[in-house]
Design a protein around this motif. Structure first.
Motif, PDB file in Angstrom:
ATOM      1  N   TYR A   9       0.820  -1.227   0.000  1.00  0.00           N
ATOM      2  CA  TYR A   9       0.000   0.000   0.000  1.00  0.00           C
ATOM      3  C   TYR A   9       0.851   1.273   0.000  1.00  0.00           C
ATOM      4  N   SER A  33      -6.892   0.803  -1.047  1.00  0.00           N
ATOM      5  CA  SER A  33      -7.879  -0.092  -0.419  1.00  0.00           C
ATOM      6  C   SER A  33      -9.266  -0.053  -1.064  1.00  0.00           C
ATOM      7  N   PHE A  34      -9.603   1.018  -1.763  1.00  0.00           N
ATOM      8  CA  PHE A  34     -10.958   1.220  -2.305  1.00  0.00           C
ATOM      9  C   PHE A  34     -12.018   1.103  -1.202  1.00  0.00           C
ATOM     10  N   ASN A  81      -6.549   9.515  -5.346  1.00  0.00           N
ATOM     11  CA  ASN A  81      -6.227  10.649  -4.477  1.00  0.00           C
ATOM     12  C   ASN A  81      -5.225  11.578  -5.158  1.00  0.00           C
ATOM     13  N   ASP A 137     -17.872   8.097  -3.968  1.00  0.00           N
ATOM     14  CA  ASP A 137     -17.522   8.043  -2.546  1.00  0.00           C
ATOM     15  C   ASP A 137     -17.739   9.396  -1.875  1.00  0.00           C
ATOM     16  N   ASN A 145     -10.987  18.446   2.053  1.00  0.00           N
ATOM     17  CA  ASN A 145      -9.779  18.376   1.223  1.00  0.00           C
ATOM     18  C   ASN A 145      -9.673  19.575   0.286  1.00  0.00           C
TER      19      ASN A 145
HETATM   20  C1  LIG Z   1     -10.008  17.284  -3.565  1.00  0.00           C
HETATM   21  C2  LIG Z   1     -10.263  15.971  -2.846  1.00  0.00           C
HETATM   22  C3  LIG Z   1     -11.566  15.526  -2.642  1.00  0.00           C
HETATM   23  C4  LIG Z   1     -11.815  14.330  -1.954  1.00  0.00           C
HETATM   24  N1  LIG Z   1     -13.113  13.912  -1.779  1.00  0.00           N
HETATM   25  C5  LIG Z   1     -13.359  12.778  -1.074  1.00  0.00           C
HETATM   26  C6  LIG Z   1     -14.693  12.340  -0.843  1.00  0.00           C
HETATM   27  O1  LIG Z   1     -15.676  12.982  -1.226  1.00  0.00           O
HETATM   28  N2  LIG Z   1     -14.870  11.168  -0.172  1.00  0.00           N
HETATM   29  C7  LIG Z   1     -13.816  10.439   0.307  1.00  0.00           C
HETATM   30  O2  LIG Z   1     -14.032   9.384   0.912  1.00  0.00           O
HETATM   31  N3  LIG Z   1     -12.554  10.849   0.126  1.00  0.00           N
HETATM   32  C8  LIG Z   1     -12.287  11.983  -0.548  1.00  0.00           C
HETATM   33  N4  LIG Z   1     -10.990  12.380  -0.749  1.00  0.00           N
HETATM   34  C9  LIG Z   1      -9.901  11.631  -0.092  1.00  0.00           C
HETATM   35  C10 LIG Z   1      -9.232  10.526  -0.927  1.00  0.00           C
HETATM   36  O3  LIG Z   1      -8.893  11.011  -2.187  1.00  0.00           O
HETATM   37  C11 LIG Z   1     -10.120   9.288  -1.081  1.00  0.00           C
HETATM   38  O4  LIG Z   1     -10.621   8.886   0.172  1.00  0.00           O
HETATM   39  C12 LIG Z   1      -9.315   8.116  -1.646  1.00  0.00           C
HETATM   40  O5  LIG Z   1      -8.725   8.478  -2.870  1.00  0.00           O
HETATM   41  C13 LIG Z   1     -10.239   6.929  -1.855  1.00  0.00           C
HETATM   42  O6  LIG Z   1      -9.535   5.808  -2.317  1.00  0.00           O
HETATM   43  P1  LIG Z   1      -9.204   4.601  -1.340  1.00  0.00           P
HETATM   44  O7  LIG Z   1     -10.382   4.250  -0.520  1.00  0.00           O
HETATM   45  O8  LIG Z   1      -8.615   3.522  -2.168  1.00  0.00           O
HETATM   46  O9  LIG Z   1      -8.126   5.279  -0.401  1.00  0.00           O
HETATM   47  P2  LIG Z   1      -6.932   4.678   0.452  1.00  0.00           P
HETATM   48  O10 LIG Z   1      -5.691   5.350   0.016  1.00  0.00           O
HETATM   49  O11 LIG Z   1      -6.942   3.210   0.453  1.00  0.00           O
HETATM   50  O12 LIG Z   1      -7.248   5.228   1.919  1.00  0.00           O
HETATM   51  C14 LIG Z   1      -8.057   4.502   2.848  1.00  0.00           C
HETATM   52  C15 LIG Z   1      -9.146   5.391   3.374  1.00  0.00           C
HETATM   53  O13 LIG Z   1      -8.587   6.490   4.091  1.00  0.00           O
HETATM   54  C16 LIG Z   1      -9.404   7.646   3.917  1.00  0.00           C
HETATM   55  N5  LIG Z   1      -8.636   8.695   3.249  1.00  0.00           N
HETATM   56  C17 LIG Z   1      -7.565   8.544   2.443  1.00  0.00           C
HETATM   57  N6  LIG Z   1      -7.093   9.755   2.055  1.00  0.00           N
HETATM   58  C18 LIG Z   1      -7.905  10.674   2.619  1.00  0.00           C
HETATM   59  C19 LIG Z   1      -7.950  12.093   2.595  1.00  0.00           C
HETATM   60  N7  LIG Z   1      -7.061  12.837   1.911  1.00  0.00           N
HETATM   61  N8  LIG Z   1      -8.942  12.708   3.272  1.00  0.00           N
HETATM   62  C20 LIG Z   1      -9.861  12.005   3.973  1.00  0.00           C
HETATM   63  N9  LIG Z   1      -9.850  10.660   4.037  1.00  0.00           N
HETATM   64  C21 LIG Z   1      -8.895  10.008   3.373  1.00  0.00           C
HETATM   65  C22 LIG Z   1     -10.577   7.225   3.045  1.00  0.00           C
HETATM   66  O14 LIG Z   1     -11.650   6.865   3.876  1.00  0.00           O
HETATM   67  C23 LIG Z   1     -10.016   6.022   2.306  1.00  0.00           C
HETATM   68  O15 LIG Z   1     -11.020   5.141   1.886  1.00  0.00           O
HETATM   69  C24 LIG Z   1     -10.718  13.573  -1.453  1.00  0.00           C
HETATM   70  C25 LIG Z   1      -9.418  14.023  -1.671  1.00  0.00           C
HETATM   71  C26 LIG Z   1      -9.188  15.205  -2.363  1.00  0.00           C
HETATM   72  C27 LIG Z   1      -7.763  15.652  -2.576  1.00  0.00           C
END
Ligand SMILES: Cc1cc2nc3c(=O)[nH]c(=O)nc-3n(C[C@H](O)[C@H](O)[C@H](O)COP(=O)(O)OP(=O)(O)OC[C@H]3O[C@@H](n4cnc5c(N)ncnc54)[C@H](O)[C@@H]3O)c2cc1C
Length: 483
Positions: free
Chosen positions: A251, A265-266, A372, A403, A412
């Protein structure tokens, strides 16, 4: 619509809603508002009533929040699908779930009155709009979607100003609430409506046809990502367990990728829709660490969950600041308040002329998802280079993202703009394109092969390249070449 009312309790007046059951126990009558808790696991709403109580569970599709200008068809379909799936899964357990569409501020009081209920109980939100749904009603929040709740809940008055300070404050002896193992109180839950009655009284709009995504793109995302079924509780638990076994180990190294099935992780769709509990996710990572050892990757996934946590509490502390252009007013925020215009449209449609930005925006439009790394870059580009008010970008993300989560999204955006405590953070999209899409595979997947030579990430070398007006791109270019 034929109303099939199940076992109805003896009628009582609104004034004397505290009932006594035949054994003499005081009965409470709850309206369980399950919108953000579409799961059986770690769902304190369903286990709150005791057998002597009575409770009605309801989900309401909020009309305004799911109107076409605030939620894409894809996001609406996901929500409707997950509501219905939850209704069916509860029905198997003989638990009725009423599904309604409309304004929760109108429907909740109606249901309280119609079924002689005392109190609305729901997962505590973060957004002012959702807090308002219960204003004037007797309500109880359970902070079931936060890691730090009850006695671990941060004091908002002393909430640290930066994420780093928040993390450092919590990390030395980090404890999060354990997920609840309690069983739903079936007896209490089927006293008011029968399963068939709840289904008959449900008035959700009919599902619209699915919007399949192009095969080439679908293959690059987790299997069936675009289908809402993949975000239901059973599918998510199975996928995350497999992810921990097979992919957590990389990761930290892979999380900045732009596309792929297992680089991150999605978890964001199930966490934001409430089909997975953040505490359960945390506990599963912890158990994995206990069995296989902690490493940088397992730590980093928990670290990201703390970001989510931080924005939740920060939004509660500053409910309206997240929606103001200048935010807290501590820094010079890019763009002019209200500024949008044609540049916004080109950005939304993925037609800015910068392939790295355009590919990410087209991915969002076609799938409802973006990495992200992509989100940070397109957000920065909209406000710093195109000079638009960042809130237009946040609103577009709200509409498009599967999401979508109010605190994570608006938090963010505000964070990048410098509308919160820290200074604005701009990203050099030229540099990032070369760094994260060096072989231009991602941009080629979305935009097709470049028309001329290998200019994919050097569009500025083409004579007719439409350089964004507000962009100090020469400066960015120098920065790129200097390294
Ligand atoms: C401009 C912008 C808007 C965003 N809008 C959202 C949104 O509406 N909903 C959302 O869930 N996330 C948002 N994010 C945060 C992040 O981009 C996503 O959570 C992440 O890309 C989702 O993929 P993942 O679950 O595989 O993340 P992973 O990298 O696997 O992370 C695991 C979990 O950690 C949390 N997380 C990770 N990065 C962030 C972060 N920067 N801020 C808050 N939580 C985080 C999420 O719950 C995520 O599912 C945003 C980021 C940016 C820069």
């Amino acid at each position: 619509m034929a109303a099939q009312i199940g076992k109805r309790p003896a009628a009582t007046s609104r004034q004397s809603r505290r009932l006594i059951d035949p054994s003499g126990a005081v009965m409470s009558r709850y309206l369980l508002f399950c919108n953000d808790l579409l799961r059986l696991d770690d769902n304190p709403l369903l286990s709150l009533p005791r057998d002597s109580d009575a409770a009605l569970a309801v989900c309401i599709l909020p009309q305004r929040q799911f109107s076409p200008n605030r939620a894409s068809r894809r996001r609406r379909q996901l929500q409707l699908g997950l509501f219905r799936e939850f209704q069916q899964r509860l029905a198997v357990l003989d638990i009725p779930l009423l599904l309604r569409a409309g304004d929760p501020a109108v429907i909740l009081p109606q249901l309280l009155q119609q079924y002689q209920l005392e109190r609305v109980v729901a997962a505590e939100p973060t957004a002012p709009e959702e807090y308002r749904w219960t204003s004037g009603l007797n309500w109880q929040w359970l902070d079931a979607n936060s890691l730090l709740a009850d006695e671990l809940r941060p004091d908002l008055n002393t909430l640290p100003r930066s994420f780093t300070a928040f993390r450092q404050q919590r990390e030395p002896e980090l404890r999060v609430l354990a997920p609840q193992q309690a069983q739903p109180s079936i007896l209490a839950l089927n006293k008011i409506l029968s399963v068939a009655g709840a289904i008959a009284l449900s008035d959700l709009p009919q599902p619209e046809p699915d919007q399949p995504i192009a095969e080439a793109l679908a293959q690059q995302l987790p299997e069936h990502f675009a289908q809402w079924q993949q975000h239901s509780e059973p599918a998510v638990l199975a996928r995350f367990t497999q992810y921990l076994q097979q992919h957590l180990s990389h990761y930290k190294l892979s999380r900045n990728a732009l596309i792929g099935a297992d680089f991150a992780s999605f978890l964001s769709v199930p966490l934001s829709r409430g089909t997975l509990s953040a505490r359960r996710a945390w506990q599963l990572i912890r158990e994995h660490e206990q069995e296989y050892g902690q490493n940088e990757s397992s730590y980093w996934l928990r670290f990201e969950l703390l970001w989510r946590e931080y924005f939740r509490h920060l939004q509660r502390k500053h409910p309206l600041v997240f929606f103001r252009h200048g935010g807290l007013g501590l820094h010079q925020v890019p763009g002019t308040a209200g500024e949008a215009g044609e540049a916004l449209l080109r950005w939304q449609q993925g037609r800015t002329g910068l392939p790295f930005i355009d590919a990410n925006m087209q991915l969002l439009a076609q799938t409802g998802w973006m990495s992200n790394r992509g989100r940070q870059n397109v957000a920065s580009y909209l406000m710093f280079q195109l000079g638009c008010d960042w809130r237009h970008g946040a609103a577009w993300f709200e509409q498009q993202l599967l999401d979508y989560d109010v605190a994570s999204n608006w938090g963010n955006w505000a964070y990048i703009a410098g509308a919160l405590y820290s200074a604005p953070r701009s990203f050099n999209a030229l540099k990032q394109a070369v760094e994260y899409d060096s072989a231009a595979r991602f941009t080629t997947l979305l935009l097709g092969p470049p028309e001329t030579g290998n200019h994919r990430h050097q569009p500025y070398e083409q004579p007719d390249w439409p350089a964004p007006q507000a962009w100090q791109w020469q400066q960015y270019l120098q920065q790129l070449k200097a390294e």
